[in-house]
Design an enzyme around this catalytic site. Sequence first.
Site, PDB file in Angstrom:
ATOM      1  N   CYS A   1      12.113  -6.201   2.105  1.00  0.00           N
ATOM      2  CA  CYS A   1      10.337  -5.636   2.302  1.00  0.00           C
ATOM      3  C   CYS A   1       9.982  -6.872   3.628  1.00  0.00           C
ATOM      4  CB  CYS A   1       9.664  -5.827   1.312  1.00  0.00           C
ATOM      5  SG  CYS A   1       8.276  -5.833   1.547  1.00  0.00           S
TER       6      CYS A   1
ATOM      7  N   CYS B   1      10.528  -6.159  -7.932  1.00  0.00           N
ATOM      8  CA  CYS B   1      11.077  -5.149  -6.984  1.00  0.00           C
ATOM      9  C   CYS B   1      11.620  -5.164  -6.593  1.00  0.00           C
ATOM     10  CB  CYS B   1       9.625  -5.281  -5.371  1.00  0.00           C
ATOM     11  SG  CYS B   1       9.992  -3.949  -4.555  1.00  0.00           S
TER      12      CYS B   1
ATOM     13  N   TYR C   1       2.048  18.213   0.999  1.00  0.00           N
ATOM     14  CA  TYR C   1       2.335  17.023   0.022  1.00  0.00           C
ATOM     15  C   TYR C   1       2.464  17.949  -0.928  1.00  0.00           C
ATOM     16  CZ  TYR C   1       1.741  14.522  -4.094  1.00  0.00           C
ATOM     17  OH  TYR C   1       2.768  13.652  -5.451  1.00  0.00           O
TER      18      TYR C   1
ATOM     19  N   GLU D   1       1.140  18.116  -9.820  1.00  0.00           N
ATOM     20  CA  GLU D   1       0.477  17.228  -8.728  1.00  0.00           C
ATOM     21  C   GLU D   1      -1.085  18.119  -8.046  1.00  0.00           C
ATOM     22  OE1 GLU D   1       2.136  15.300  -6.964  1.00  0.00           O
ATOM     23  OE2 GLU D   1       4.103  15.129  -8.178  1.00  0.00           O
TER      24      GLU D   1
ATOM     25  N   THR E   1      -6.574  11.314  -8.972  1.00  0.00           N
ATOM     26  CA  THR E   1      -6.930  11.652  -9.760  1.00  0.00           C
ATOM     27  C   THR E   1      -6.108  10.502 -10.248  1.00  0.00           C
ATOM     28  OG1 THR E   1      -7.436  13.679  -9.806  1.00  0.00           O
ATOM     29  CG2 THR E   1      -7.667  12.794 -11.854  1.00  0.00           C
TER      30      THR E   1
ATOM     31  N   ASP F   1       2.878  10.587  -1.053  1.00  0.00           N
ATOM     32  CA  ASP F   1       1.658   9.948  -1.737  1.00  0.00           C
ATOM     33  C   ASP F   1       0.933   8.869  -1.624  1.00  0.00           C
ATOM     34  OD1 ASP F   1       2.947   8.595  -3.443  1.00  0.00           O
ATOM     35  OD2 ASP F   1       2.654   9.872  -5.443  1.00  0.00           O
TER      36      ASP F   1
END
Length: 363
Positions: A219, A213, A133, A50, A56, A151
């Site tokens: 959604c 999805c 986080y 993490e 990254t 995140d």
Amino acid sequence: MMHDTIPAADAAPLLLEWYDRHHRDLPWRVSPPMARRGIVADPYHVWLSEVMLQQTTVQAVKAYFEKFLSLWPTVEDLARAENEDVMKAWAGLGYYARARNLKKCAEAVANDHGGRFPDTEDGLKSLPGIGDYTAAAVAAIAFNRRSAVLDGNVERVISRLYAIETPLPAAKPEMRARVAALTPESRPGDFAQAMMDLGATICTPKRPACSLCPFRAHCRALAVADPETFPRKAQKKDKPLRRGAAYVAIDADNAVYLRKRAETGLLGGMTEVPGTDWTSRQDGDTSLASQPFAAAWEDCGTISHVFTHFELRLSVYRANVARAGTQGNGWWEPVHSLSAQALPTVMKKAIAQAIPHAFKAER
């Protein structure tokens, strides 16, 4: 007031069913099949991954994660490591304060907690370098705590699922509340990783695969707008441009003169070639007036490197120098072993500008 597009009781089963079939296999992850065999997450592996994954990509982190585990298999091993060795192993991952805090955190866990990570968000946040986080992610993934993990991937999923109009970063509190409401009591760690995987593989920034999805029927962004326009983002300010100079000195044995930066500040504790005193707030000299020692310096052009808050352009100079003509606390490093040094990317760029073959082996 929040108006749900999907009941929380329905969301987790939908997502976890998808995750059980489509999860990514990652070196630090205990996948659903592994969990069914009784394998449990290693908090050291979860924490290490993490921290590395901040700012990254997964693909970039895999090799670094495996390198760290080969060098320091346990948190106690990392706590005993030399700072310089940790910085060398981290070189290239960027955001070097993470590496310094990584070492401090390992020392705290080893020395103050008997080598065991605290298993709550508050306990984890008491450790050096662990913020909201990381604490939530480690608590959920390593200890199966019901924590709201948010995140960049999760922000994208949540912003589209609810068509959140508030731009980031102001939208974070609402997003975190939405995630908290959806996170189940059972398998909260898998739910957190499923949300990350959904954002990384399906609900991508561009051309999301909405037809695949598990949330497609619920959604709001897909129903009323273009999902690619979410999350909304505040207009970015132009990054300031800073300038400086870097001096690449080479001796008769094809070695480069290096030195260590101060432990504090930008790129603290990392290795560099001599240069001028640029910072995120001020320019450094770009002329030969600031040369570290007298030599026939040759102008090799400029390189550019973008940091989080500014862009840096370095004028690069090269000279063949006799070791006796140098002064300072640096050392001479053979070109063939430069890759093993704690050189941040900006310094690798400067050296490569002066010595094009310096890092060809790793490219």
